[in-house]
Motif scaffolding. Structure first.
Motif, short mmCIF file in Angstrom:
data_model
loop_
_atom_site.label_atom_id
_atom_site.label_comp_id
_atom_site.label_asym_id
_atom_site.label_seq_id
_atom_site.Cartn_x
_atom_site.Cartn_y
_atom_site.Cartn_z
N SER A 1 25.08 30.57 8.71
CA SER A 1 25.15 29.14 8.98
C SER A 1 24.69 28.38 7.74
O SER A 1 24.11 28.97 6.82
CB SER A 1 24.25 28.77 10.17
N PHE A 2 24.92 27.08 7.75
CA PHE A 2 24.48 26.25 6.63
C PHE A 2 22.95 26.24 6.55
O PHE A 2 22.37 26.17 5.46
CB PHE A 2 25.03 24.83 6.79
N ASP A 3 22.29 26.32 7.69
CA ASP A 3 20.82 26.39 7.70
C ASP A 3 20.33 27.66 6.99
O ASP A 3 19.33 27.63 6.26
CB ASP A 3 20.28 26.34 9.13
N ASP A 4 21.03 28.78 7.21
CA ASP A 4 20.67 30.03 6.52
C ASP A 4 20.76 29.84 5.00
O ASP A 4 19.88 30.28 4.24
CB ASP A 4 21.59 31.17 6.94
N TYR A 5 21.84 29.19 4.58
CA TYR A 5 22.02 28.92 3.15
C TYR A 5 20.90 28.01 2.63
O TYR A 5 20.29 28.30 1.59
CB TYR A 5 23.40 28.27 2.93
N LYS A 6 20.60 26.95 3.38
CA LYS A 6 19.57 26.01 2.93
C LYS A 6 18.19 26.68 2.86
O LYS A 6 17.39 26.37 1.97
CB LYS A 6 19.51 24.79 3.84
N ASN A 7 17.94 27.60 3.76
CA ASN A 7 16.64 28.29 3.75
C ASN A 7 16.47 29.16 2.50
O ASN A 7 15.34 29.52 2.14
CB ASN A 7 16.49 29.14 5.01
N ALA A 8 17.58 29.50 1.85
CA ALA A 8 17.50 30.30 0.62
C ALA A 8 17.26 29.42 -0.61
O ALA A 8 17.00 29.94 -1.70
CB ALA A 8 18.80 31.09 0.45
N LEU A 9 17.34 28.08 -0.43
CA LEU A 9 17.17 27.16 -1.55
C LEU A 9 15.70 26.85 -1.80
O LEU A 9 14.87 26.84 -0.88
CB LEU A 9 17.90 25.84 -1.26
N LYS A 10 15.38 26.57 -3.05
CA LYS A 10 14.07 26.00 -3.37
C LYS A 10 13.95 24.63 -2.74
O LYS A 10 14.96 23.96 -2.47
CB LYS A 10 13.90 25.89 -4.89
N SER A 11 12.74 24.18 -2.54
CA SER A 11 12.47 22.97 -1.75
C SER A 11 13.26 21.75 -2.23
O SER A 11 13.91 21.06 -1.44
CB SER A 11 10.98 22.66 -1.78
N LYS A 12 13.25 21.48 -3.54
CA LYS A 12 13.87 20.22 -4.00
C LYS A 12 15.39 20.25 -3.83
O LYS A 12 16.01 19.19 -3.61
CB LYS A 12 13.49 19.93 -5.45
N TYR A 13 16.00 21.42 -3.87
CA TYR A 13 17.45 21.51 -3.68
C TYR A 13 17.80 21.43 -2.20
O TYR A 13 18.86 20.90 -1.83
CB TYR A 13 17.98 22.79 -4.31
#
Length: 377
Positions: A185-197
């Motif tokens: 999911s897009f949430d899974d992708y976002k969880n892999a990002l550093k905070s500011k991204y």
């Protein structure tokens, strides 16, 4: 048996046996249905298709287009001295020039030539070069030839073009996001990002929340075609370089041929279409095609950042293993995790003497640098 070339001026005149010989149509970009969509919708372009034959069987293919470009379109966004720019412009009479492109002028990437497996790649590619030479001699008023776009892994084959007096130059890279299998999911992708991204991605979705998104059917594309064309022109006007403007009738034909694999998504502000994205799912890859943006509303409603987020969503939803976001805006695309894939193309003037000047010009072309972000943890 020596190799020979055969040139066709329309997709419909190509024998079906040639496609069967090559076994290339599992890649959509080499399929007759894909090529025909561009051919029938863009009548101001002269399309030619070169097949290389061995023992009467096709062993290679090249897709070409002849287009007319203003020389200043090419030189205005390239770093060079005013003196060199004047020399190049004068060499082409400060005028529009007819250019033969080998490779799909509407795609960014290695989609213009196909070499059959288990054949001598170098000899087969040389045969394509001979076929391009033959074609250029048969067409009047061609000034230049460009053969595009090759990844680094192909250069051991394509560098043989230098024996045909071509000069190599790097062009803007494709920006590629590699999707991890654990991202469902897009949430899974976002969880892999550093905070500011992650904050940046969330901000784009929040600012664009007022927009109504809609996947377009063939009928929707036809209905909104004029608005789509206008929005697409907006992005072309903002681009550093564009060889040719696509007639978006092409999208009607692509949607009819490829159904759910060809994606057009529109973004509405109230009842006004203010943006769109297009993409093709080609085997395990999702490739971004052209977009369109109403720039008067872009800043307030984050239309472009929303489109980039939605490309990631589409990649995950289609279970693709990579997303090709294409050229341009490389730094912004890198904030989503895209990495550059270097591309090389080759150019030459049709006439030998001017070609010596053009080769020096090409060798001194440098692509714009950009900051490569590293958004993942």
């Amino acid at each position: 048996m020596s190799l020979k070339s055969e040139i066709f001026k329309s997709v419909d005149s190509i024998p079906i046996a040639y496609w069967n010989n090559l076994n290339c149509c599992t890649n959509i970009y080499y399929s007759p249905e894909f090529l025909k969509a561009f051919e029938i919708a863009n009548t101001d372009i002269e399309f030619n298709y070169i097949f290389i034959l061995k023992d009467e069987q096709a062993v290679a293919f090249a897709n070409t287009q002849i287009v007319t470009i203003g020389i200043e379109t090419i030189t205005k966004n390239i770093t060079m001295s005013n003196k060199v720019r004047r020399v190049v412009n004068n060499m082409f009479c400060n005028n529009h020039i007819r250019v033969l492109f080998c490779g799909n002028v509407f795609l960014s990437g290695e989609y213009g030539t196909f070499l059959k497996d288990n054949e001598d790649k170098v000899e087969t590619f040389k045969a394509i070069a001979e076929g391009v030479k033959q074609l250029s001699k048969s067409v009047k008023k061609i000034k230049a030839i460009f053969i595009k776009d090759f990844e680094n892994t192909s250069l051991s084959i394509t560098n043989h073009l230098e024996a045909y007096d071509y000069a190599a130059m790097q062009v803007e890279p494709n920006m590629i996001i590699t999707l991890k299998p654990e991202w469902h999911s897009f949430d899974d992708y976002k969880n892999a990002l550093k905070s500011k991204y992650r904050v940046k991605a969330n901000r784009a979705d929040a600012k664009s929340e007022i927009l109504k998104a809609q996947f377009f059917s063939e009928e929707d594309i036809q209905k909104h075609k004029n608005q789509l064309q206008e929005l697409y022109h907006n992005t072309i006007d903002n681009a550093d370089f564009n060889a040719q403007i696509l007639n978006l009738d092409t999208y009607v034909h692509l949607k009819k041929a490829f159904k759910e694999k060809f994606i057009v998504k529109g973004y509405f502000l109230e009842d006004q279409l203010v943006g769109f994205l297009s993409a093709m799912q080609n085997r395990t890859h999702l490739d971004a095609h052209f977009i369109g943006i109403d720039y008067s509303n872009n800043k307030e409603f984050a239309i472009y950042p929303k489109i980039l987020n939605d490309y990631v969503r589409l990649g995950i939803e289609t279970k693709s293993d990579q997303i090709n976001l294409g050229r341009t805006a490389s730094e912004i695309k890198s904030t989503l995790g895209a990495e550059p894939m270097v591309l090389t193309c080759y150019g030459r003037h049709k006439q030998s003497l001017p070609n010596q000047v053009l080769k020096q010009f090409i060798k001194n072309v440098h692509i714009k640098s950009f900051k490569q972000h590293k958004p993942f943890k």
